[in-house]
Design an enzyme around this catalytic site. Structure first.
Site, short mmCIF file in Angstrom:
data_model
loop_
_atom_site.label_atom_id
_atom_site.label_comp_id
_atom_site.label_asym_id
_atom_site.label_seq_id
_atom_site.Cartn_x
_atom_site.Cartn_y
_atom_site.Cartn_z
N ASP A 13 0.48 -1.09 -0.13
CA ASP A 13 0.10 0.13 -0.41
C ASP A 13 0.62 1.51 -0.16
O ASP A 13 2.22 1.15 0.36
CB ASP A 13 -0.94 0.13 1.27
CG ASP A 13 -1.92 1.10 1.24
OD1 ASP A 13 -2.40 1.30 0.56
OD2 ASP A 13 -2.21 1.53 2.14
N ASP A 15 -0.22 5.04 0.92
CA ASP A 15 -0.71 6.44 1.12
C ASP A 15 -0.69 5.91 3.08
O ASP A 15 -1.39 4.69 3.68
CB ASP A 15 -1.78 7.08 1.89
CG ASP A 15 -1.81 8.30 1.05
OD1 ASP A 15 -0.49 8.71 1.53
OD2 ASP A 15 -3.03 8.64 -0.06
N ASP A 210 -1.72 -0.17 6.30
CA ASP A 210 -1.49 0.82 7.05
C ASP A 210 -3.52 0.46 7.93
O ASP A 210 -2.78 1.78 8.47
CB ASP A 210 -0.61 2.51 7.31
CG ASP A 210 -2.45 3.09 5.94
OD1 ASP A 210 -1.69 2.35 5.31
OD2 ASP A 210 -2.72 4.14 6.67
MG LIG Z 1 -2.66 3.16 2.79
#
Ligand SMILES: [Mg+2]
Length: 268
Positions: A13, A15, A210
């Site tokens: 991922d 961001d 995240d």
């Molecule tokens: Mg993310």
């Protein structure tokens, strides 16, 4: 055995994992370089539909992560694939370059202004969204257009540690107005993960993200392992509130190169 030795491909991922806004997450470029040096295959996947794969690869290069557009999978590409597989011809779009060009390349007409009808209304992250676009999208959905969201992330991690409104927050205006639920293409849906694994050449994947509600939940639904890094949105306390658990938790990407901690993954 460290995590890097246990998996064939790493689906990263962006961001909150490699960058926050336009700032790199500390250690991100070193971690990706070490994965490549170890011969591991990588795909970058993002729910953010605003940029094209070329723009994402450029942005990664600017934070010290050399990447090829062919390694990038966005929710915009997955949305265009889905709509074209259903024979959708026209769409009113709340969204930026990434989703507009993906739809155009798939042969779907993107309508501007105040069209009377559309086959679909597509909602993604759009920094230029305004009342007129939200009104037109809501009217078209009430007239029968299918409501599709590139992703439903309500927020995303800003450089200062706070949260900014994401595509999901924009979508909420349309769903609240119309009472119509959207079909969501991006994570935690399977389409983006499967496209990313194909890009990375297949094999045993580790999803690195995240967010528990998108990255971890999506991986778990596919029966894939995941590493939650604590450099973005989710905090250890979020694990206590969640039904799904990541396979591993690490402070940051350096956890890829360590022996994972055994035992329960609680916030202690
Ligand atoms: Mg993310």
């Amino acid at each position: 055995m460290s995590l890097v030795e246990r998996y064939d491909c790493f689906l990263l991922d962006l961001d909150g994992v490699l960058y926050r806004g336009d700032r790199p997450v500390e250690g991100a470029s070193e971690a990706v370089a070490r994965l490549r040096a170890a011969g591991r295959r990588i795909a970058f996947l993002t729910n953010n539909s605003s940029r094209t794969p070329d723009q994402v690869a450029d942005a990664l290069g600017r934070i010290g992560v050399p990447a090829s557009p062919a390694e990038v999978v966005t929710s915009a590409l997955a949305t265009a694939d889905l709509l074209s597989s259903r024979g959708v011809k026209s769409a009113f779009v709340i969204g930026e370059d990434g989703v507009r060009s993906a739809l155009a390349e798939a042969g779907i007409d993107t309508l501007d202004g105040e069209p009377p009808r559309a086959d679909a209304v597509v909602v993604g992250w759009d920094r230029g969204v305004d009342y007129a676009k939200l009104r037109t999208a809501s009217i078209l959905v009430q007239r029968g257009a299918t409501l599709i969201a590139t992703n439903a992330d309500v927020s995303f991690p800003a450089p200062d540690g706070l949260r900014w409104p994401g595509a999901g927050a924009i979508l909420l205006v349309v769903t609240a107005t119309t009472g119509v639920e959207a079909e969501v293409v991006g994570k935690p849906g399977a389409a983006l993960f499967e496209a990313a694994r194909r890009r990375a050449g297949g094999g045993r994947p580790l999803v690195v993200g995240d967010r528990v509600d998108t990255d971890v939940a999506g991986a778990a639904a596919l029966g894939w392992d995941s590493l939650l890094v604590l450099t973005g949105i989710s905090r250890p306390a979020d694990l206590d509130r969640s039904d799904v658990r990541p396979t591993y938790v690490a402070r940051d990407l350096s956890g890829l190169f360590e022996e994972p901690e055994p035992g329960p993954l609680a916030s202690d």
